[in-house]
Write an enzyme that holds these catalytic residues in place. Structure first.
Site, short mmCIF file in Angstrom:
data_model
loop_
_atom_site.label_atom_id
_atom_site.label_comp_id
_atom_site.label_asym_id
_atom_site.label_seq_id
_atom_site.Cartn_x
_atom_site.Cartn_y
_atom_site.Cartn_z
N CYS A 144 0.79 -1.22 0.00
CA CYS A 144 0.00 0.00 0.00
C CYS A 144 0.83 1.28 0.00
O CYS A 144 2.04 1.29 0.12
CB CYS A 144 -0.97 0.03 1.17
SG CYS A 144 -1.87 -1.52 1.41
N ARG A 148 -4.53 0.72 -1.68
CA ARG A 148 -4.32 -0.63 -1.16
C ARG A 148 -3.79 -1.60 -2.20
O ARG A 148 -4.31 -1.68 -3.31
CB ARG A 148 -5.63 -1.19 -0.59
CG ARG A 148 -5.41 -2.52 0.14
CD ARG A 148 -6.67 -3.10 0.68
NE ARG A 148 -6.36 -4.29 1.49
CZ ARG A 148 -7.17 -5.31 1.66
NH1 ARG A 148 -8.37 -5.31 1.09
NH2 ARG A 148 -6.80 -6.35 2.39
N LEU A 149 -2.76 -2.33 -1.80
CA LEU A 149 -2.33 -3.55 -2.48
C LEU A 149 -2.78 -4.68 -1.58
O LEU A 149 -2.22 -4.89 -0.50
CB LEU A 149 -0.82 -3.56 -2.67
CG LEU A 149 -0.24 -4.84 -3.30
CD1 LEU A 149 -0.73 -5.01 -4.74
CD2 LEU A 149 1.28 -4.82 -3.27
N GLY A 172 2.35 -1.90 4.82
CA GLY A 172 3.36 -2.87 5.24
C GLY A 172 2.77 -4.18 5.68
O GLY A 172 1.63 -4.52 5.37
N GLU A 173 3.56 -4.94 6.42
CA GLU A 173 3.14 -6.23 6.97
C GLU A 173 3.72 -6.37 8.37
O GLU A 173 4.92 -6.15 8.58
CB GLU A 173 3.64 -7.40 6.11
CG GLU A 173 3.27 -7.33 4.64
CD GLU A 173 1.80 -7.47 4.37
OE1 GLU A 173 1.06 -7.90 5.28
OE2 GLU A 173 1.36 -7.12 3.25
N ASP A 231 -3.81 -7.69 9.36
CA ASP A 231 -2.88 -7.13 10.34
C ASP A 231 -3.18 -5.65 10.58
O ASP A 231 -2.85 -5.10 11.63
CB ASP A 231 -1.43 -7.34 9.92
CG ASP A 231 -1.11 -6.78 8.54
OD1 ASP A 231 -2.02 -6.64 7.72
OD2 ASP A 231 0.08 -6.51 8.27
N SER A 270 13.38 -11.30 -0.75
CA SER A 270 14.66 -10.79 -1.24
C SER A 270 15.77 -11.05 -0.23
O SER A 270 15.53 -11.08 0.98
CB SER A 270 14.55 -9.29 -1.51
OG SER A 270 15.81 -8.70 -1.72
N GLY A 271 16.98 -11.17 -0.73
CA GLY A 271 18.15 -11.33 0.13
C GLY A 271 18.81 -10.02 0.50
O GLY A 271 19.92 -10.02 1.06
#
Length: 613
Positions: A2, A52-53, A80-81, A104, A383-384
């Site tokens: 988002c 929103r995503l 975010g998450e 969340d 991702s690293g």
């Protein structure tokens, strides 16, 4: 994931609907971040917008999210998450809170109502949020510990605060204009990453691990988290085991989603360890036939034209294929040619996404195009990123010259330092050398140490702290901006704050126990990767080596120098000789000068900033 935007004013507006219109315009600039839905809430003093995503609870989690009754609302716009939202939900239920969604977002809102600003200490993940607290007349902005998710703010002409996930949202406010002056350009072109490589006067970030409050007392900012040094008492085996457990936990916790998830897999140690843990977790959850998609990028010329340098030691693609086969992923490679990398519409999109003329050229464009390809199949990617900062992977951790230098070490390694020869008048006004020296002294003063550290340990601790608090910021911004330009959420397990805190306190002798960089991470992944990948030398994100790209770049730079404002910033006498130099003789660091001239011209056209230099 988002995008958030909005504003709060010190006094009730004569026309509250005007506040809503401004928030709508601000949120609309971020539709690429949130293509699935949008919303705005307002009262007479504040308006919060959201794009929103949808990733978790696709039908719930609509924002802005409200709690409380009319006149006593708590309103949240969040991006975010939060990975521990299940545990927090259970705790909040035990305290009497009821939940209507699985999101969340609702946990963050209830957590704020229960704990106020202290909710920040309880959230684990990547996030940026704004809360309008009607009962107290207070705007609260908060950001995750490492700064994975961006959050910007600026003062409004009437003494209020405007905020957004990207600077472009701020400039949709009718009283806030994009302005670049000597100080803001110095902040960007110094490459010290006190915040981000930004160039706008009057625009600030909420600090990683930080908060902002705006109420009747004005604006206050503070930190709820910063990197600290703890006593390390674990032995070598216990240290390695604990790191392995922390990395595995971080990777697995970032798999929750109600959409397709994948992994970035370059064939390096960092991304391969994350991918291995994620693939194993998917099989545990969904059965032995569950397969994780993985993605890499390459260039048409890479196998033929590759030449190594201090940052790039080999061609990634064969290692990525071997890692994918060993782990059992459905692996694919996006192969790009010079025409795609030189395409001005692609480059314009990159500059617009970055909100900055300061990038890394073809490496930005290729990442942008890779993310676009990934988005055709997935909405979330692992991702690293940040493993080199956490585990000491960069050349400046190990090479004698940057370890001994009294300056930011990347300035001696990456080639960035000379990437934009500044106009002599601008350079004199910036006093860049003095600024770097003062900033470096301040940065070192913030590094914690043990009293009995050896000189080697002391310097290594400084390099880790500088990398984790400064260098990583521009990498996280790059990842966020270029992925969210496609509505792709990228999660970074190595930014888990528990892992960062633990690894920072591990003695340098343990960090390099096998005589190599990233010893701890190598031990964590030893059981999961082929030896060829496990023992690869550190390899930076790939750049194209095709002379045809360099030739095309010279032409783009020649055109860019004719754009109004470019030669007010750039010293043309140092750029002109590069325009006709043999293309095959332009190394990456030299080529970067041309890249940034092109991007400067595009930024001046896209952002239309007022240059006050």
């Amino acid at each position: 994931m988002c995008g958030i935007a909005g504003l709060a004013e010190p006094a009730p507006a004569a026309d509250p609907a005007a506040l809503r219109a401004v928030a709508e315009a601000m949120a609309a600039t971020q539709v690429l971040r949130g293509p699935d839905a949008g919303g705005v809430w307002h009262d007479e003093r504040a308006a919060l917008g959201h794009r929103r995503l949808a990733v978790i609870d696709l039908d719930g989690g609509v924002q802005p999210m409200l709690a409380g009754s009319e006149g006593t609302r708590t309103v949240l716009s969040y991006s975010g998450e939060v990975y521990n939202h299940h545990e927090l939900r259970a705790e909040l239920r035990s305290r009497g809170h009821r939940f209507d969604t699985r999101s969340d977002t609702e946990v963050v809102l209830a957590g704020y109502r229960e704990w106020g600003l202290a909710v920040l200490d309880r959230l684990e993940g990547m996030f940026a949020f704004a809360v309008w607290d009607q009962p107290t007349g207070r705007l609260v902005l908060g950001r995750d510990r490492l700064g994975v998710k961006p959050l910007y703010w600026a003062r409004t002409p009437t003494g209020g605060v405007a905020f957004g996930s990207e600077p472009k949202a701020l400039f949709a406010h009718p009283g806030i204009d994009p302005v670049a002056d000597v100080e803001s350009l110095r902040d960007g072109y110094s490459l010290l990453f006190s915040t981000w490589p930004g160039v706008y006067a009057g625009v600030a970030e909420v600090e990683p691990g930080g908060w902002l409050l705006f109420d009747a007392d004005g604006v206050r900012t503070g930190r709820y988290w910063q990197l600290e040094l703890r006593e390390h008492t674990d032995g070598p085996e216990a240290t390695a085991d604990h790191v392995a457990a922390l990395v595995e936990r971080a990777a697995r916790s970032r798999l929750e989603a109600d959409v397709e998830i994948c992994s970035l897999l370059s064939g390096g140690l960092d991304s391969s360890v994350v991918t291995a843990f994620a693939a194993a977790e998917l099989r545990d959850r969904h059965g032995p036939d569950a397969v994780l998609r993985s993605y890499a990028v390459d260039y048409t010329d890479q196998a033929r034209e590759f030449t190594g340098d201090v940052l790039r030691t080999g061609h990634d693609t064969p290692y990525a294929a071997e890692a994918g086969a060993h782990i059992g992923t459905d692996h694919s490679v996006t192969v790009l040619d010079p025409a795609a990398l030189l395409d001005l519409e692609h480059r314009r999109a990159v500059v617009a996404a970055r909100d900055s003329p300061i990038g890394v050229g073809d490496m930005d464009t290729s990442l942008y195009l890779l993310f676009g390809r990934i988005r055709e199949h997935s909405t979330v990617a692992l991702s690293g990123e940040a493993a080199d900062e956490v585990f000491g992977g960069y050349p400046w951790f190990h090479a004698e010259r940057p370890r001994a230098a009294a300056t930011f070490p990347w300035l001696l390694v990456t080639g960035d330092d000379a990437a934009v020869p500044l106009h002599p008048d601008l350079a004199a006004a910036m006093r860049l050398g003095e600024f770097r020296a003062d900033t470096y002294a301040d940065a070192l003063a913030a590094v914690p140490h043990h009293d009995d550290e050896s000189p080697e340990q002391h310097r290594s601790r400084e390099l880790q702290h500088l990398s984790l608090t400064r260098w990583v910021r521009q990498l996280l911004h790059r990842k966020d901006r270029l992925s969210m330009a496609h509505g792709l959420e990228v999660r970074v397990p190595y930014c888990d704050h528990r892992l960062v805190e633990y690894a920072f306190s591990v003695p340098w002798s343990e960090q390099t126990r096998d005589g190599r960089e990233k010893s701890l991470l190598r031990r964590a992944g030893a059981k999961h990767l082929p030896d060829s990948v496990l023992w690869r030398a550190k390899n930076h994100y790939p750049a194209t080596h095709d002379p045809g790209y360099a030739t095309g770049l010279q032409e783009l730079a020649r055109d860019a120098l004719t754009v109004d404002g470019v030669t007010d910033v750039v010293d043309r006498t140092r750029i002109d000789p590069l325009l006709d130099a043999p293309a095959e003789g332009l190394d990456w660091g030299t080529r970067l000068r041309l890249e940034r001239v092109v991007d400067l011209a595009l930024w001046l056209d896209v952002a239309r900033p007022a240059l006050r230099i």
